[in-house]
Write an enzyme that holds these catalytic residues in place. Structure first.
Site, PDB file in Angstrom:
ATOM      1  N   GLU A 109       0.830  -1.199   0.000  1.00 37.29           N
ATOM      2  CA  GLU A 109       0.000   0.000   0.000  1.00 37.29           C
ATOM      3  C   GLU A 109       0.867   1.252   0.000  1.00 37.29           C
ATOM      4  OE1 GLU A 109      -4.167  -1.457   1.834  1.00 37.29           O
ATOM      5  OE2 GLU A 109      -2.702  -0.901   3.325  1.00 37.29           O
ATOM      6  N   CYS A 122       3.595   8.469   1.458  1.00 38.81           N
ATOM      7  CA  CYS A 122       4.111   7.466   2.387  1.00 38.81           C
ATOM      8  C   CYS A 122       4.311   6.166   1.609  1.00 38.81           C
ATOM      9  CB  CYS A 122       3.094   7.294   3.510  1.00 38.81           C
ATOM     10  SG  CYS A 122       3.520   6.018   4.679  1.00 38.81           S
ATOM     11  N   CYS A 129       6.202  -7.243   7.033  1.00 37.74           N
ATOM     12  CA  CYS A 129       7.278  -6.807   7.925  1.00 37.74           C
ATOM     13  C   CYS A 129       7.615  -7.959   8.866  1.00 37.74           C
ATOM     14  CB  CYS A 129       6.843  -5.583   8.730  1.00 37.74           C
ATOM     15  SG  CYS A 129       8.192  -4.854   9.687  1.00 37.74           S
ATOM     16  N   CYS A 133       6.101  -5.662  15.742  1.00 38.03           N
ATOM     17  CA  CYS A 133       5.732  -4.686  16.772  1.00 38.03           C
ATOM     18  C   CYS A 133       4.272  -4.980  17.142  1.00 38.03           C
ATOM     19  CB  CYS A 133       5.875  -3.256  16.241  1.00 38.03           C
ATOM     20  SG  CYS A 133       7.578  -2.866  15.799  1.00 38.03           S
ATOM     21  N   CYS A 136       1.155  -2.849  15.627  1.00 43.44           N
ATOM     22  CA  CYS A 136       1.162  -2.489  14.201  1.00 43.44           C
ATOM     23  C   CYS A 136       0.464  -3.563  13.368  1.00 43.44           C
ATOM     24  CB  CYS A 136       2.594  -2.308  13.719  1.00 43.44           C
ATOM     25  SG  CYS A 136       2.697  -1.904  11.969  1.00 43.44           S
ATOM     26  N   CYS A 356      -1.357   5.667  10.137  1.00 41.56           N
ATOM     27  CA  CYS A 356      -0.125   4.978  10.576  1.00 41.56           C
ATOM     28  C   CYS A 356      -0.460   3.626  11.169  1.00 41.56           C
ATOM     29  CB  CYS A 356       0.567   5.735  11.685  1.00 41.56           C
ATOM     30  SG  CYS A 356       1.210   7.293  11.221  1.00 41.56           S
TER      31      CYS A 356
HETATM   32  N1  SAH Z   1       9.280   0.054  10.304  1.00 42.05           N
HETATM   33  C1  SAH Z   1       9.371   1.472  10.355  1.00 42.05           C
HETATM   34  C2  SAH Z   1       8.388   2.214   9.452  1.00 42.05           C
HETATM   35  C3  SAH Z   1       6.943   1.756   9.418  1.00 42.05           C
HETATM   36  S1  SAH Z   1       5.759   2.260  10.594  1.00 42.05           S
HETATM   37  C4  SAH Z   1       9.250   1.959  11.782  1.00 42.05           C
HETATM   38  O1  SAH Z   1       8.992   1.145  12.658  1.00 42.05           O
HETATM   39  O2  SAH Z   1       9.501   3.127  12.026  1.00 42.05           O
HETATM   40  C5  SAH Z   1       5.579   3.996  10.601  1.00 42.05           C
HETATM   41  C6  SAH Z   1       5.184   4.529  11.981  1.00 42.05           C
HETATM   42  O3  SAH Z   1       3.837   4.174  12.359  1.00 42.05           O
HETATM   43  C7  SAH Z   1       6.080   3.976  13.080  1.00 42.05           C
HETATM   44  O4  SAH Z   1       6.428   4.950  14.008  1.00 42.05           O
HETATM   45  C8  SAH Z   1       5.177   2.954  13.709  1.00 42.05           C
HETATM   46  O5  SAH Z   1       5.612   2.605  14.984  1.00 42.05           O
HETATM   47  C9  SAH Z   1       3.834   3.656  13.672  1.00 42.05           C
HETATM   48  N2  SAH Z   1       2.703   2.749  13.892  1.00 42.05           N
HETATM   49  C10 SAH Z   1       2.633   1.436  13.630  1.00 42.05           C
HETATM   50  N3  SAH Z   1       1.429   0.932  13.977  1.00 42.05           N
HETATM   51  C11 SAH Z   1       0.709   1.952  14.456  1.00 42.05           C
HETATM   52  C12 SAH Z   1      -0.644   2.087  14.936  1.00 42.05           C
HETATM   53  N4  SAH Z   1      -1.463   1.042  14.964  1.00 42.05           N
HETATM   54  N5  SAH Z   1      -1.046   3.290  15.325  1.00 42.05           N
HETATM   55  C13 SAH Z   1      -0.238   4.365  15.265  1.00 42.05           C
HETATM   56  N6  SAH Z   1       1.035   4.311  14.802  1.00 42.05           N
HETATM   57  C14 SAH Z   1       1.503   3.122  14.409  1.00 42.05           C
END
Ligand code: SAH
Length: 382
Positions: A109, A122, A129, A133, A136, A356
């Site tokens: 996406e 973006c 991935c 985390c 996410c 995000c």
């Molecule tokens: N892998 C990279 C980039 C992808 S995520 C990273 O971890 O930075 C981009 C941003 O969105 C990151 O800061 C991530 O932690 C945040 N993010 C992921 N899931 C989220 C969610 N459910 N709500 C808000 N932010 C989130």
């Protein structure tokens, strides 16, 4: 290995497999090398880059400043092939999300976020991935593979073509953030070659401060990035202590906070004009107390930092809740009183799952656990 060499060395294999070289995947050095190899002048590279990335021409016959014979040669050996658009959704706030097919089983996406003074694209760096985390949505998809340079810059190529208004002087895409699906520093060579093209005068010509790479904290990758392509850095911190961060961002077990912040300090020393952005997702009753805020402020003391608070965006089966607005405000005020520049990120595109952490694409997960372990354990994984 020198990244340009890596690009060049993968060309014959790619060409053999796909028959044609996808020129979208070549940065200036790689394209110059290609022209040399076929007995042409190196400056052809800048001409072709302009045709592709500035005029978005896909057909070699229209490249009128190349000789007829070179155009024929290029149409036989090369192609310009971005990912295929599967769907295009528009949010009521103007955010747009595209689902892009990158191979027979997988889709990624990409999201465009228009604001008054800028337009941010973006982009994704991996299919899925491996980092897992806990908050996410991409993590739930597992991991399939790294995106190739052509598939990463192909997103910028597509978005600029789609958003361009004939005759408009202002560019729609003014900023690019590597914050889509994937961990960009675990796909270092392809991501950096794509960023070369974002910065390249003959391609997208963006200033370094307008290209931001967001990482969950791959320490060796941060060091390499500062040498090779020092764009704006964003670090997904999310917790002020190792116990909590181990839980939220399992990569922390390989690269704990102290090592991560050391890498950030040296990044900032080598790139003194840029502040590092620390992202902090606001999870109700998990990491959002005033004690957490004070600990965070103490941790970042002395680092040229700004903090970006991201209200948690829920997704199916997520077990967290977004912090209440009053808590986000109090957290922000505590950081501001401690002298930190702090912004609460506006949630955009929620109605189309484009915010995000909501990007899921369509990922055929492949040995996700093995990949995850590799990414966590192997310190040289970047
Ligand atoms: N892998 C990279 C980039 C992808 S995520 C990273 O971890 O930075 C981009 C941003 O969105 C990151 O800061 C991530 O932690 C945040 N993010 C992921 N899931 C989220 C969610 N459910 N709500 C808000 N932010 C989130």
């Amino acid at each position: 290995m020198n990244p340009e060499r890596a690009q060049i060395q993968t060309m014959p294999a790619a060409a053999k497999a796909a028959k044609r070289i996808n020129l979208l995947g070549l940065n200036r050095e790689a394209l110059e090398h290609m022209f040399e190899e076929i007995g042409e002048k190196r400056f052809r590279a800048s001409q072709v880059l302009k045709w592709i990335h500035q005029y978005r021409v896909r057909d070699f016959d229209s490249m009128s400043n190349l000789s007829k014979s070179l155009r024929t040669k290029l149409s036989e050996m090369a192609e310009i092939r971005p990912p295929e658009i599967v769907s295009d959704r528009l949010s009521k706030d103007g955010t747009r999300k595209w689902l892009l097919r990158v191979d027979s089983g997988n889709c990624i996406e990409m999201v465009f976020i228009p604001e008054d003074d800028r337009g941010t694209l973006c982009v994704s760096s991996q299919v899925g991935c491996a980092l897992n985390c806990t908050f996410c949505s991409t993590a739930q998809q597992g991991f399939n593979r790294n995106l190739e340079t052509a598939e990463i810059i192909g997103q910028v190529f597509l978005a600029t073509s789609l958003l361009e208004k004939p005759g408009a002087e202002d560019r729609a895409v003014t900023n690019v953030v590597l914050m889509g699906m994937g961990e960009p520093l675990l796909n270092f060579e392809s991501v950096v070659a794509a960023m070369d093209l974002m910065l390249e005068d003959f391609a997208y010509c963006l200033a370094r401060k307008r290209v931001t790479l967001s990482t969950a904290g791959v320490v060796p990758g941060i060091d390499r990035l500062s040498e090779r392509c020092p764009v704006s850095l964003a670090v997904s911190l999310h917790a002020p202590d190792d116990d909590l961060r181990n839980e939220l961002v399992p990569l922390n077990k390989s690269y704990p906070i102290a090592a991560l912040l050391d890498a950030c300090r040296s990044y900032a020393r080598r790139n003194p004009r840029q502040k590092i952005t620390f992202e902090y997702v606001m999870l109700d009753a998990v990491n959002d107390s005033l004690e957490h805020a004070r600990a965070l402020a103490k941790l970042l003391r002395g680092i040229p930092a700004k903090v970006n608070l991201i209200p948690f965006n829920p997704f199916p089966k997520s077990s967290y809740r977004r912090s209440p607005q009053a808590q986000i405000d109090a957290f922000r005020n505590a950081l501001v009183s401690a002298g930190l520049i702090t912004i609460t990120r506006k949630t955009r595109g929620e109605d189309i799952d484009a915010a995000c952490g909501q990007l899921a694409g369509k990922v055929v997960a492949r040995a996700a656990r093995v990949q995850r372990r590799k990414a966590e354990i192997r310190p040289g994984a970047a």
